[in-house]
Every structure is written in structure tokens, then in C-alpha cells.
Design an enzyme around this catalytic site. Structure first.
Site, mmCIF file in Angstrom:
data_model
loop_
_atom_site.group_PDB
_atom_site.id
_atom_site.type_symbol
_atom_site.label_atom_id
_atom_site.label_comp_id
_atom_site.label_asym_id
_atom_site.label_seq_id
_atom_site.Cartn_x
_atom_site.Cartn_y
_atom_site.Cartn_z
ATOM 1 C CG ASN A 5 -22.414 -28.868 61.969
ATOM 2 O OD1 ASN A 5 -21.561 -29.473 62.612
ATOM 3 N ND2 ASN A 5 -22.367 -28.785 60.649
ATOM 4 N NE ARG A 53 -17.001 -24.302 67.646
ATOM 5 C CZ ARG A 53 -16.578 -24.450 66.399
ATOM 6 N NH1 ARG A 53 -16.978 -25.472 65.669
ATOM 7 N NH2 ARG A 53 -15.722 -23.595 65.883
ATOM 8 C CG ASP A 88 -17.797 -30.645 62.943
ATOM 9 O OD1 ASP A 88 -17.120 -30.760 63.990
ATOM 10 O OD2 ASP A 88 -18.171 -31.619 62.270
ATOM 11 C CB CYS A 89 -21.260 -24.767 62.310
ATOM 12 S SG CYS A 89 -21.813 -23.112 61.853
ATOM 13 N N GLY A 90 -18.724 -22.823 63.679
ATOM 14 C CA GLY A 90 -18.445 -21.772 64.638
ATOM 15 C C GLY A 90 -19.677 -20.943 64.973
#
Length: 134
Positions: free
Chosen positions: A8, A15, A10-12
């Protein structure tokens, strides 16, 4: 080595996990599971191979977890899997699959268990340094 990450962007944590995989010299197959969710069989396999129970792979924060009553007594594994398939945001992330195993990489450093040794330190988005393993 091959690797697949259920990601995802949008997920730190997701990432950072992806960046750690690349830091190890691997360009993984990236599956953005919110737009390309796993099949029922794939989801069950990911959870089983990571040695988890469906509830342990269930994400609560920022999901319809409460609205769906998934925290109530009597909720079965099948109900949880059905909810994850209908609402992929309920699948905790990121799952990573390599020939060395499958892990739910929370925190992101868990991915090091299934990657070749990294020698150079890695700095996460928040500035935390991950030293890896030899």
C-alpha cells in the site's frame, strides 16, 4: 532472489519495507493489494505461510473493523477472511513473499528475516537506522 510485496503506497511501513527489499538489491514484484486484491486462496496461503491466524492479519486502524463488528465474540476465521476479501483495507500490510518465507512485515525490519544479508545500514522514512544482519 525473487520477492513479492503486497503493498500500500500510502502506508509508511509498506514503503519502508519496499525500500529495504530494494536496498538488499532485489527488485520485487509489487502488488498494490487495494486495487488488485488477492484471491481467497492467495489470502489464506499468505496468512498460513506467515504462520498467523486470520485475526492476526486483520487491520483495525483506518478500516471498517468496528462498523463490521469484527472485534465481537464469536467472529470466525471465515467471517474475517470474507471481510478482508470484501474490504481489502482490512488486510494488514505489507505481506512479503520470498523463497526464504512469507512474513507480515510490521515493523518493516521483519523483512530482513527473509532477505539475503545486507551490509550497509538503511535509514527509514522517520530517520531510524536499520543495521540489517550479516
Amino acid at each position: 532472489m525473487t520477492a513479492t510485496i503486497y503493498h500500500n503506497p500510502d502506508c509508511g511501513t509498506s514503503r519502508n519495507t519496499l525500500a529495504l527489499i530494494r536496498h538488499a538489491g532485489i527488485e520485487p514484484t509489487v502488488i498494490e493489494y487495494l486495487t488488485t486484491p488477492p484471491s481467497r486462496e492467495q489470502l489464506i496461503r499468505l496468512i498460513d505461510e506467515a504462520m498467523l491466524k486470520p485475526r492476526e492479519a486483520l487491520r483495525e486502524k483506518g478500516t471498517p473493523f468496528v462498523d463490521l463488528g469484527l472485534g465481537e465474540a464469536g467472529i470466525t476465521d471465515d467471517i474475517i477472511i470474507d471481510a478482508m476479501l470484501k474490504y481489502p483495507i482490512l488486510i494488514n500490510r505489507p505481506f512479503v513473499v520470498t523463497p526464504c518465507g512469507t512474513r507480515l512485515c510490521r515493523p518493516s525490519e521483519i523483512v530482513l528475516d527473509i532477505l539475503p544479508a545486507i551490509i550497509q545500514p538503511f535509514t527509514k522514512e522517520d530517520g531510524q537506522v536499520v543495521l540489517g544482519h550479516l
